[in-house]
Write a protein that holds these residues in place. Structure first.
Motif, PDB file in Angstrom:
ATOM      1  N   ASP A 117       0.776  -1.063   0.058  1.00 22.50           N
ATOM      2  CA  ASP A 117      -0.240   0.086  -0.492  1.00 22.50           C
ATOM      3  C   ASP A 117       1.036   1.573  -0.076  1.00 22.50           C
ATOM      4  OD1 ASP A 117       0.819   0.174   2.697  1.00 22.50           O
ATOM      5  OD2 ASP A 117      -0.998   0.180   3.507  1.00 22.50           O
ATOM      6  N   ASP A 118       0.109   2.432  -0.028  1.00 22.09           N
ATOM      7  CA  ASP A 118       1.074   3.563  -0.048  1.00 22.09           C
ATOM      8  C   ASP A 118       2.537   4.210   1.136  1.00 22.09           C
ATOM      9  OD1 ASP A 118      -0.343   4.084  -2.652  1.00 22.09           O
ATOM     10  OD2 ASP A 118      -2.165   6.359  -1.314  1.00 22.09           O
ATOM     11  N   ASP A 119       1.328   3.084   2.309  1.00 19.64           N
ATOM     12  CA  ASP A 119       2.740   3.316   3.538  1.00 19.64           C
ATOM     13  C   ASP A 119       3.909   1.992   3.506  1.00 19.64           C
ATOM     14  OD1 ASP A 119       1.346   5.378   4.462  1.00 19.64           O
ATOM     15  OD2 ASP A 119      -0.315   3.812   5.298  1.00 19.64           O
ATOM     16  N   GLY A 120       3.210   1.331   2.286  1.00 26.43           N
ATOM     17  CA  GLY A 120       4.808   0.195   2.239  1.00 26.43           C
ATOM     18  C   GLY A 120       4.592  -0.719   2.769  1.00 26.43           C
ATOM     19  N   ALA A 121       3.144  -1.275   4.031  1.00 24.19           N
ATOM     20  CA  ALA A 121       2.783  -2.003   4.257  1.00 24.19           C
ATOM     21  C   ALA A 121       2.278  -3.392   2.875  1.00 24.19           C
ATOM     22  CB  ALA A 121       1.604  -1.829   5.179  1.00 24.19           C
TER      23      ALA A 121
END
Length: 297
Positions: A117-121
């Motif tokens: 996702d956008d947070d790198g998760a």
């Protein structure tokens, strides 16, 4: 334009997976013990196979099927079951595969496709369990009551260009339409002009637009390629797959496929689709069943 061939086609390029060198990232990324992961692959999921901004489930199944074919000691998918956890998006993806069992005639493996996702998760999109074998080693002994679907000839069926402007729900929202050489049986295409039969059937001639002949991997695409039977029931919009099981029964002969889908029960906002795929030699080459969610009201 020359006809594409197996191994040199848009489908093959867009289902390419690149195996990482052993020990590069897989266990560390997943948090699992290193022994649990046998191979890690990188993939670039193509927007060309999207439907209503989400990637087609059959295309994704073929990507995972290719990774499993590169992992297991047997080359051909016999049975593959996928659970679609979250909607996959075009772009980079990581596939992790594990060999569950390797026998003399069959091997079983599992695979997981993840994106970030956008947070790198990490977000898991699909999880698959599959059995592979050698289709060419199967005995040529067929005892069946199944018969090919009764359909008009290809030239008497309907393609996307035959639909009135604005009538086909997927025309303006689906990249995948251009990937296919697909012509619907007129008896199951009434929904395209606002006259669904209410029966829950869909039948079509099916091939890839670049002329590539079918093979076991592309059959995983074919079982989820037609418009959903929900359209024939008078419903519209996205019909996301929850679970899909495909059985590959034979190596298909060259030429167009005939695909027949039926739904006999829609309840609680879910329906089943039963699929048969027949090749140009009148052989039943694949079957599938999926559970899908529908939008009511």
């Amino acid at each position: 334009m020359a006809q594409a061939t197996i191994g040199n086609s848009e489908f093959d390029r867009d289902t390419t997976v690149t195996r990482r060198a052993p020990g590069t990232g897989s266990a560390a990324e997943s948090g699992a013990p290193s022994a649990a992961v046998t191979a890690t692959f990188d993939a670039d999921l193509s927007a060309r196979w999207s439907i209503l901004k989400a990637l087609n489930g059959g295309y994704l199944l073929a990507v995972l099927g290719r990774a499993l074919g590169d992992t297991l000691p047997h080359p051909d998918p016999f049975s593959i079951t996928a659970h679609y956890l979250t909607a996959s998006q075009p772009g980079p993806a990581v596939i992790r595969t594990e060999t569950v069992r390797a026998g003399r005639t069959l091997s079983t493996g599992q695979a997981s496709l993840v994106q970030f996702d956008d947070d790198g998760a990490e977000v898991e999109r699909i999880r698959v369990l599959a059995t592979y074998g050698h289709l060419d080693a199967l005995p040529n002994d067929v005892r069946t009551a199944a018969t090919p679907p009764a359909m008009p000839p290809y030239e008497h069926c309907l393609g996307a260009d035959d639909a009135p402007d604005g009538e086909v729900p997927l025309n303006d929202s689906s990249e995948i339409v251009d990937r296919f050489d697909m012509r619907l049986d007129p008896a199951t295409a009434g929904w395209a002009i606002g006259q669904p039969s209410g029966v829950g059937d869909m039948r079509a001639w099916f091939g890839l637009a670049d002329g590539r002949d079918p093979d076991p991997l592309s059959l995983l695409l074919a079982v989820d390629a037609l418009p959903p039977t929900a359209f024939d029931l008078g419903l519209s919009g996205w019909v996301p797959t929850v679970e899909l099981t495909a059985h590959v029964r034979r190596r298909p002969a060259p030429g167009r496929l005939r695909v027949a889908i039926t739904t006999r029960n829609l309840a609680g906002g879910f329906l089943e689709e039963d699929v048969q795929v027949w090749d140009s030699a009148d052989q039943l080459v694949a079957q599938a069943r999926q559970l899908a969610r529908v939008k009511l009201g």
